[in-house]
Design an enzyme around this catalytic site. Structure first.
Site, PDB file in Angstrom:
ATOM      1  N   LYS A 137      39.832  51.591  46.422  1.00 29.03           N
ATOM      2  CA  LYS A 137      40.188  52.974  45.456  1.00 29.03           C
ATOM      3  C   LYS A 137      40.596  53.668  46.224  1.00 29.03           C
ATOM      4  O   LYS A 137      41.368  54.529  45.366  1.00 29.03           O
ATOM      5  CB  LYS A 137      38.821  53.300  44.988  1.00 29.03           C
ATOM      6  CG  LYS A 137      37.801  52.163  43.936  1.00 29.03           C
ATOM      7  CD  LYS A 137      36.755  53.219  43.453  1.00 29.03           C
ATOM      8  CE  LYS A 137      35.788  52.168  42.534  1.00 29.03           C
ATOM      9  NZ  LYS A 137      34.641  52.964  42.290  1.00 29.03           N
ATOM     10  N   LYS A 174      37.506  40.174  37.435  1.00 26.57           N
ATOM     11  CA  LYS A 174      36.381  40.578  36.491  1.00 26.57           C
ATOM     12  C   LYS A 174      36.575  41.394  35.571  1.00 26.57           C
ATOM     13  O   LYS A 174      37.769  42.245  35.575  1.00 26.57           O
ATOM     14  CB  LYS A 174      35.434  41.188  37.667  1.00 26.57           C
ATOM     15  CG  LYS A 174      34.089  40.682  37.934  1.00 26.57           C
ATOM     16  CD  LYS A 174      33.401  41.695  38.985  1.00 26.57           C
ATOM     17  CE  LYS A 174      32.644  42.669  38.463  1.00 26.57           C
ATOM     18  NZ  LYS A 174      31.781  42.960  39.255  1.00 26.57           N
ATOM     19  N   LYS A 232      36.184  48.117  33.159  1.00 22.91           N
ATOM     20  CA  LYS A 232      36.860  49.058  32.369  1.00 22.91           C
ATOM     21  C   LYS A 232      37.759  49.907  32.907  1.00 22.91           C
ATOM     22  O   LYS A 232      38.770  50.178  32.453  1.00 22.91           O
ATOM     23  CB  LYS A 232      35.720  50.283  31.954  1.00 22.91           C
ATOM     24  CG  LYS A 232      36.032  51.305  31.539  1.00 22.91           C
ATOM     25  CD  LYS A 232      35.212  51.353  29.863  1.00 22.91           C
ATOM     26  CE  LYS A 232      36.108  52.377  29.220  1.00 22.91           C
ATOM     27  NZ  LYS A 232      36.026  54.029  29.490  1.00 22.91           N
TER      28      LYS A 232
END
Ligand code: TRP
Length: 326
Positions: A111, A192, A195
């Site tokens: 991230k 996976k 969202k």
């Protein structure tokens, strides 16, 4: 009874991966454990999020969790920022964890991507997570596979703290659920369902109306050989559909393949099963939305209960490191 704690980010519409992979197991944990579930709003601040959206999604997450079957009579449901000890203990643990350890966290590398502008909070995210867990003397922490490394770090930090200052924290174990642990993106079944990084068409929300579910399942990526079979490596799309069908019906997904000859039939069965599994949840959600003050009362009671446990653990840790009592 074992103490269980888990946390979920208030990231808006929860999807089938959250439900079958985590939340549905939490509902079962309530009956066999002393269970604490935390909506981690402070963690949501590690990435950019609109203030009003965060506030709305935090309350919404509570509605979804209650609709899914968390029962305030049988578990403690609370919001992380409502219990100040999470932030207090985080500092003590930040003075226990090392830069090297945090730099090795793959979620941070993914991230944060090495940018200078990355928030310090994203770097220290796992330490706040460790505080979430250690404050409740959790024995077991049900988490997805992607959180396993954070759990290892939590154990490491707790062990080091205990060694340095004397027995203070319970060392927790991760429990990775066996069933439905991995729901994959319908459009990219090697990834996976997510969202934030997934495709909208490949992500089925818990609150998606039936027509939306039918549409997304119909468009789900399969393959060209036309054979319905359980084969995670060779046929990830078909396998994902089978595993969704298994999760929604409670049947063994590996044997379900025998019942279907064509992809179209399998997809029809999958959307039907999902619609049926989600209907009661969607109905309860609508009721809760109509009585948000009731939900707020539940969260208030939850944070009172959580605070009483957390503040005494914090005090124990503060005493251990030598902070003068007020
Ligand atoms: N990091 C977890 C996730 O993204 C959420 C989380 C925060 C959590 N605190 C926790 C999970 C404590 C388990 C226990 O899924």
């Amino acid at each position: 009874m074992a103490r269980v704690l888990s946390g979920i980010q208030p990231s808006g519409d929860l999807h089938l991966g959250n439900y079958f992979g985590a939340v549905r197991n939490w509902v079962q944990d309530q009956d066999v454990a002393d269970a604490y579930f935390c909506i981690v709003d402070l963690h949501a601040l590690t990435l950019s999020i609109d203030p009003e959206v965060l506030r709305r999604q935090t309350l919404d997450a509570a509605c979804v969790l209650l609709a899914a079957g968390l029962d305030p009579q049988r578990c403690t449901l609370f919001v992380q920022s409502h219990v100040p000890a999470h932030q207090q203990l985080t500092w003590l643990l930040e003075c226990t964890a090392t830069m090297g350890e945090l730099r090795r966290m793959t979620q941070f590398k993914d991230k944060g991507g090495g940018q200078e502008s990355v928030r310090v909070g994203l770097f220290t995210y796992p330490v706040l997570m460790a505080a979430d867990i250690l404050l409740y003397d959790a024995d077991q922490v049900p988490v997805g596979d992607d959180q396993r490394q954070h759990l290892e770090l939590t154990r490491e930090i707790a062990g080091r703290f205990n060694h340095r200052y004397g027995e203070t924290f319970t060392i927790p174990s991760a429990t990775i659920p066996k069933v439905g642990a991995r729901v994959m993106d319908l459009q990219a079944p090697e990834r996976k369902m997510s969202k934030s990084s997934g495709s909208p068409l490949g992500t089925v929300g818990i609150m998606d109306p039936p027509a939306e579910i039918i549409r997304k399942v119909k468009k789900a990526v399969t393959d060209t050989d036309g054979i319905v079979a359980w084969d995670p490596a060779g046929k990830p799309g078909v396998t994902n559909l089978l595993s969704l069908l298994g999760a929604a019906t409670g049947q063994d997904p590996t044997t379900l393949a025998e019942d279907y000859q064509r992809y179209g039939d399998l997809k029809g069965a999958v959307s039907e099963a999902l619609i049926e599994a989600l209907a009661p949840l969607q109905a309860r959600y609508a009721e809760l939305q109509a009585d948000l003050s009731g939900v707020i009362d539940i969260l208030r009671a939850g944070s009172d209960q959580a605070s009483s446990v957390a503040s005494s653990t914090y005090l124990r840790a503060a005493d251990a490191v030598g902070l003068l009592r007020p």
